[in-house]
Enzyme design. Sequence first.
Site, short mmCIF file in Angstrom:
data_model
loop_
_atom_site.label_atom_id
_atom_site.label_comp_id
_atom_site.label_asym_id
_atom_site.label_seq_id
_atom_site.Cartn_x
_atom_site.Cartn_y
_atom_site.Cartn_z
CG ASP A 16 -2.12 0.88 1.07
OD1 ASP A 16 -2.34 1.41 -0.04
OD2 ASP A 16 -2.84 1.08 2.07
CG HIS A 33 -0.14 1.93 -9.24
ND1 HIS A 33 -0.33 1.70 -7.89
CD2 HIS A 33 -1.24 2.60 -9.67
CE1 HIS A 33 -1.51 2.21 -7.54
NE2 HIS A 33 -2.07 2.77 -8.60
CD1 TRP A 65 -12.57 -5.77 -9.20
CD2 TRP A 65 -11.92 -4.93 -11.17
NE1 TRP A 65 -11.86 -6.75 -9.86
CE2 TRP A 65 -11.45 -6.26 -11.08
CE3 TRP A 65 -11.64 -4.19 -12.32
CZ2 TRP A 65 -10.72 -6.87 -12.09
CZ3 TRP A 65 -10.89 -4.80 -13.34
CH2 TRP A 65 -10.45 -6.12 -13.21
CG LEU A 127 9.50 -17.32 -3.41
CD1 LEU A 127 9.38 -17.23 -1.89
CD2 LEU A 127 9.91 -15.96 -3.95
#
Length: 240
Positions: A16, A33, A65, A127
């Site tokens: 965040d 982003h 959304w 991983l």
Amino acid sequence: MEENGRIPAHVSIIMDGNGRWAEERGKERVYGHASGVDSVRACTEAAVEEGVKYLSLFAFSEENWNRPEHEVHTLMELMVKAMRNELPVMMRNGVKFVVLGNRKRLSDGLNAMIDDCMSQTAANDRLTLVIFLSYSGKWDMLEAAKKLALELADHPERRADVENMRTEDFSGYLVTAGIPDPDLIIRTSGECRLSNYMLWQAAYSEFLFTEVLWPDFRKDEFRAALAEYAKRDRRYGKVK
Ligand code: IPE
Ligand code: IPE
Ligand code: MG
């Protein structure tokens, strides 16, 4: 740290603060982003180096959304681009790539890219990198309940199985079936909430909330989080 068993098997991050990071720099939110993708790469590498077996990342919630169309669109394009760029890196590092969430809402192009990355990395075993996309905890539990109800409707003879169902059995109906519950959940950017993330799976997770914004959360911050986890005393309701 690994020797005394204090490396968490599953680290999960609610990534965040991208928007605020960009706004602080006078840029558009989507710029944050894009920078956040570099943090994903850094944390994935750190997880591989530290011997973490599962790294899961909350990338896009069902509620996301409802953001402006331009932001949603750019985010989805960024995912396709990131997958294309990171695939060779994941192959090199032995990373198995998995996407979990409501994939019906994703575009055909994105779904095709996800399928490709998942199948190409399926045999990697250093991983497992799980990306939660169009995911929410309530959606996950509701889908599981529906599946169970429909199964029983089709097979009424399984009634006793349902009556005897244990919590471990119900976990098998969630999208995370087969993945251990997160040992550590990190949330960046100073928000102290789950925002509908892994509501069932987080039952006994350790939480770490940090003020650091996601684009600034890199290897050092990841390692510091593991060090903090190593100090925690997990009791699971028992007396030690
Ligand atoms: C997290 O950053 C990324 C997603 C939720 C997709 P945000 O976009 O929520 O950034 P802030 O919280 O507005 O700063
Ligand atoms: C949670 O972040 C979802 C992801 C990080 C993908 P949000 O920014 O959407 O959460 P809220 O709205 O602040 O609770
Ligand atoms: Mg946010």
